[in-house]
Design an enzyme around this catalytic site. Structure first.
Site, PDB file in Angstrom:
ATOM      1  N   SER A  91       0.915  -1.534  -0.071  1.00 51.04           N
ATOM      2  CA  SER A  91      -0.232   0.358  -0.118  1.00 51.04           C
ATOM      3  C   SER A  91       0.814   0.830   0.067  1.00 51.04           C
ATOM      4  O   SER A  91       1.507   1.223  -1.110  1.00 51.04           O
ATOM      5  CB  SER A  91      -1.224   0.201   1.225  1.00 51.04           C
ATOM      6  OG  SER A  91      -2.272   1.055   0.416  1.00 51.04           O
TER       7      SER A  91
ATOM      8  N   ASP B 111      -9.569  -5.632  -3.007  1.00 48.60           N
ATOM      9  CA  ASP B 111      -9.138  -4.449  -2.614  1.00 48.60           C
ATOM     10  C   ASP B 111     -10.159  -3.194  -2.571  1.00 48.60           C
ATOM     11  O   ASP B 111     -10.752  -2.621  -3.959  1.00 48.60           O
ATOM     12  CB  ASP B 111      -7.881  -4.341  -3.612  1.00 48.60           C
ATOM     13  CG  ASP B 111      -6.518  -3.720  -2.441  1.00 48.60           C
ATOM     14  OD1 ASP B 111      -7.740  -2.846  -1.920  1.00 48.60           O
ATOM     15  OD2 ASP B 111      -6.189  -3.264  -2.304  1.00 48.60           O
TER      16      ASP B 111
ATOM     17  N   HIS C  59      -7.204  -6.334   0.685  1.00 55.89           N
ATOM     18  CA  HIS C  59      -6.397  -5.465   1.401  1.00 55.89           C
ATOM     19  C   HIS C  59      -5.728  -6.232   2.124  1.00 55.89           C
ATOM     20  O   HIS C  59      -4.247  -5.343   2.406  1.00 55.89           O
ATOM     21  CB  HIS C  59      -6.911  -4.146   1.180  1.00 55.89           C
ATOM     22  CG  HIS C  59      -5.424  -3.192   0.741  1.00 55.89           C
ATOM     23  ND1 HIS C  59      -5.143  -2.550   0.254  1.00 55.89           N
ATOM     24  CD2 HIS C  59      -4.937  -1.830   2.005  1.00 55.89           C
ATOM     25  CE1 HIS C  59      -3.884  -1.154   0.001  1.00 55.89           C
ATOM     26  NE2 HIS C  59      -4.453  -1.313   1.353  1.00 55.89           N
TER      27      HIS C  59
END
Lengths: 279, 279
Positions: free
Chosen positions: B148, B224, B257
């Protein structure tokens, strides 16, 4: 038996999910986690390993830190992780980390105020498997494992209910709780001062007189900071020797009480269970 | 360059350790974690993978949840995980989870009050490797990876410093931060409103004009929750196509995620890095 789905995460081609349900045994809402391996997506009914965590843990520690999903996915085993005690504002608690919420010790409490909610033994033995087997694509083949307080719980449940489990394993279990500070504090509170009531929750005492014998594997870290005062694996080893119990006890130099130890050897424990679950 | 050992845990026959040191670049004490694979116990100098974590994380998330030690132990790769920002009471902060402490975005801040401490780019590029290579049995072969915000950081560091890294990978990176809310908020604060100053921290813009080419692998979960608004991997893909960049971008149906996604594919990413680290 309604259950509420709280989260879903794809993991190693299977699914990690959390649920909440009302636990009649415990008289409160409870959360648990389940890992469903990819085989269940094709409608296959898979066996279940119940994982019991240690002091202060919830359903999350093992699922996040043990690295078990990879092997469960390969072997086609579901894993169920309950919380470590009843929970909530209405549930009795204690300031210590080793009594009350997060520290149910997998017993049925007989003493007030604990006896209103603290029946983790019945919950793990009966209510939870009944719910799991009614709600998910799993068989009634069960294994049980745990860490520390949860290793104690797993051994006690398997030793007292050999017909319910194909195999049992533990990391760093509290192996002789009647003879250590954690066990004495918890059993005094939950079961009362009459120590004759404690023996049904002591793995070493139970193993000494076990007749039906669930295959057992125990892994101990030799650098475990709780080894000598709290865990006492030598009591379990002596009990196994006395009764000819099929206990495989492995000591690992340098390893401690943490999840890094569990992660390092969970593959070996899961492959041990697979030998019996898949028979 | 003195460092203080905070913890040690044996893990997969190697060691997970945490340290604290004074980071001159950041003007504050910093904690980092290192995984030393078993090969280092025999005096072997191993290559290092730097892992950059995402928003709200510390040095702990990856080490506890990714299941990376097993593969690093097999491959003989050390892993270093810094914190995600400068820390402390004297360090500027923000109420949002996506700015300030826990959200350093791996840039060198030029704007007050951030410019006093927020120089994570220089810290990860220079100070930390210098400390690691002086303190541990590691070589100067380095790879870099992240998740991320940390995937953004890894890509930017490798694209701007191809001579420093053999390979780069990312899970769910913020691939085009100049064009998403997280990036715009952070870059406005740290770098100011003049958007021409942002382009040196945008992986898609950098990849579009990259000449020296560090092999790159990116893994994205198609479920995600941040994919469309924040991550924008299609911008990175278009940039790679435009410049002929060696980018391997893998999309994984159903994955989100979380660290469950990272754990599911970290083995593939580590084996990708091993191809280049071990040349």
């Amino acid at each position: 038996m309604s259950i509420e789905n709280l989260s879903s995460h794809k993991s190693f081609d299977g699914w990690h999910k959390q649920y909440r349900h009302h636990a009649g045994t415990l008289n409160c809402p409870m959360r648990f986690a389940i890992y469903l391996p990819p085989q269940t997506a094709q409608g296959e009914k898979v066996p279940v390993l119940y994982w019991l965590s240690g002091l202060t843990c919830t359903d999350e520690n093992f699922m996040q830190k043990a690295g078990a999903h990879r092997i469960a996915a390969e072997l086609g085993i579901a894993i169920v992780a309950p919380d470590t005690s009843p929970r909530g504002k209405a549930v009795a608690d204690d300031e210590g980390y080793d009594l009350g919420q997060g520290a149910g010790f997998y017993v049925n409490a007989t003493q007030a105020p604990w006896n209103r909610h603290y029946h983790m033994y019945d919950y793990v033995l009966q209510e939870l498997p009944q719910l799991i087997e009614a709600s998910f694509p799993v068989s009634d083949k069960r294994a049980i494992a745990g860490h520390s307080m949860g290793g104690h719980g797993a051994l006690v449940l398997a030793l007292r209910n050999p017909e319910r489990y194909t195999s049992v394993s533990a990391f760093s279990p509290i192996a002789n709780p009647v003879d250590c500070p954690w066990g004495q504090k918890a059993f005094s509170a939950y079961l009362g001062e009459d120590t004759s009531k404690w023996k049904d929750y002591d793995a070493s005492l139970l193993m000494r007189s076990a007749t039906a014998k669930v295959p057992a594997r125990v892994d101990i870290g030799e650098a475990d900071e709780f080894l000598h005062e709290q865990l006492k694996p030598q009591a379990l080893e002596a009990a196994a020797e006395a009764s000819g119990y099929p206990l495989q006890l492995n000591r690992h130099p340098g390893y401690d009480h943490s999840y890094y130890f569990i992660a390092s050897f969970i593959e070996q424990q899961l492959r041990f269970h697979a030998l019996y679950l898949e028979q």
